[in-house]
Design a protein around this motif. Structure first.
Motif, mmCIF file in Angstrom:
data_model
loop_
_atom_site.group_PDB
_atom_site.id
_atom_site.type_symbol
_atom_site.label_atom_id
_atom_site.label_comp_id
_atom_site.label_asym_id
_atom_site.label_seq_id
_atom_site.Cartn_x
_atom_site.Cartn_y
_atom_site.Cartn_z
ATOM 1 N N LYS A 107 -0.496 4.430 -0.534
ATOM 2 C CA LYS A 107 -1.334 5.621 -0.352
ATOM 3 C C LYS A 107 -1.197 6.133 1.075
ATOM 4 C CE LYS A 107 -4.881 4.584 -3.716
ATOM 5 N NZ LYS A 107 -6.301 4.351 -3.948
ATOM 6 N N HIS A 108 -1.083 7.460 1.197
ATOM 7 C CA HIS A 108 -1.037 8.094 2.504
ATOM 8 C C HIS A 108 -2.269 8.965 2.643
ATOM 9 C CE1 HIS A 108 3.058 6.889 3.414
ATOM 10 N NE2 HIS A 108 3.370 7.163 2.153
ATOM 11 N N HIS A 109 -2.925 8.824 3.753
ATOM 12 C CA HIS A 109 -4.096 9.643 4.019
ATOM 13 C C HIS A 109 -3.634 10.841 4.835
ATOM 14 C CE1 HIS A 109 -6.823 6.670 2.406
ATOM 15 N NE2 HIS A 109 -6.124 5.751 3.045
ATOM 16 N N HIS A 110 -3.699 12.006 4.231
ATOM 17 C CA HIS A 110 -3.244 13.219 4.893
ATOM 18 C C HIS A 110 -4.398 13.860 5.653
ATOM 19 C CE1 HIS A 110 0.585 13.114 2.820
ATOM 20 N NE2 HIS A 110 -0.074 12.794 1.715
ATOM 21 N N ARG A 111 -4.131 14.134 6.897
ATOM 22 C CA ARG A 111 -5.133 14.815 7.708
ATOM 23 C C ARG A 111 -4.997 16.312 7.498
ATOM 24 N NH1 ARG A 111 -3.874 11.531 13.163
ATOM 25 N NH2 ARG A 111 -4.843 9.585 12.546
ATOM 26 N N LYS A 112 -6.099 17.005 7.691
ATOM 27 C CA LYS A 112 -6.048 18.464 7.620
ATOM 28 C C LYS A 112 -5.208 18.966 8.784
ATOM 29 C CE LYS A 112 -10.521 19.233 5.451
ATOM 30 N NZ LYS A 112 -11.832 19.868 5.586
ATOM 31 N N GLN A 120 0.854 -1.198 0.000
ATOM 32 C CA GLN A 120 0.000 0.000 0.000
ATOM 33 C C GLN A 120 0.885 1.242 0.000
ATOM 34 O OE1 GLN A 120 -3.166 0.394 -0.330
ATOM 35 N NE2 GLN A 120 -3.391 2.520 0.226
#
Length: 176
Positions: A24-29, A22
């Motif tokens: 993909k990185h989920h970037h937080r606001k 995997q």
């Protein structure tokens, strides 16, 4: 072709292939800075507390003064005499009305946070908008106990000494 044949064919084609990792990185606001949050809160408070249409009943003669209902009248006298030296000063010269409202909210909040019960607001001597609106705005704020025209040493006719209800501290209640 049957489903079994499809599965078998697919399995043969995929032999020796490694699954992909995997990536993909989920970037937080990013959280809003404390300064931005405080400014937003001050704007909301200014809109909540201050109305430009509201005009409190002010004395027609003498210095500009106000005492919150139920407050000790002696507090107003002590303000007039200068018994409370202001620890914070706010100079509103050159400010527009909307900017002045935000600054007044910030001043009162700073007084409460720092446990300062007296501040000085310099609005100017002329007959401009701020000289008339600042007293009306202060009379609407729930944390303002009293204000009085400042003695000459703190600006006289162009300034107000404001007594702020700083709430409860470790020692107990102050000026309720």
């Amino acid at each position: 072709m049957s489903q079994q044949n499809h599965d078998k064919l697919f399995s043969e084609m995929m032999k020796g292939i490694k699954p992909m990792s995997q990536d993909k990185h989920h970037h937080r606001k990013s959280p809003k800075s404390k300064v931005v949050m405080e400014e937003k809160q001050q704007r909301q408070m200014a809109d909540t507390y201050f109305s430009d249409e509201y005009q409190p009943a002010m004395p027609d003669s003498g210095p500009t003064r106000y005492l919150r209902e139920g407050a000790d009248p002696f507090e107003l006298k002590k303000l007039r005499r200068g018994d409370y030296p202001p620890e914070l000063m706010l100079d509103l010269h050159g400010y527009r009305a909307q900017e002045a409202r935000f600054e007044i909210i910030a001043l009162i909040e700073a007084c409460r946070k720092q446990h300062i019960d007296c501040a000085c607001i310099m609005h100017g001597i002329g007959g401009g908008v701020l000289k008339q609106q600042v007293p009306a705005w202060l009379a609407q704020h729930p944390d303002v106990i009293a204000y009085h025209q400042a003695p000459l040493e703190w600006g006289g006719d162009g300034s107000l000494l404001v007594l702020v209800d700083i709430g409860q501290s470790e020692e107990g209640w102050h000026r309720r």
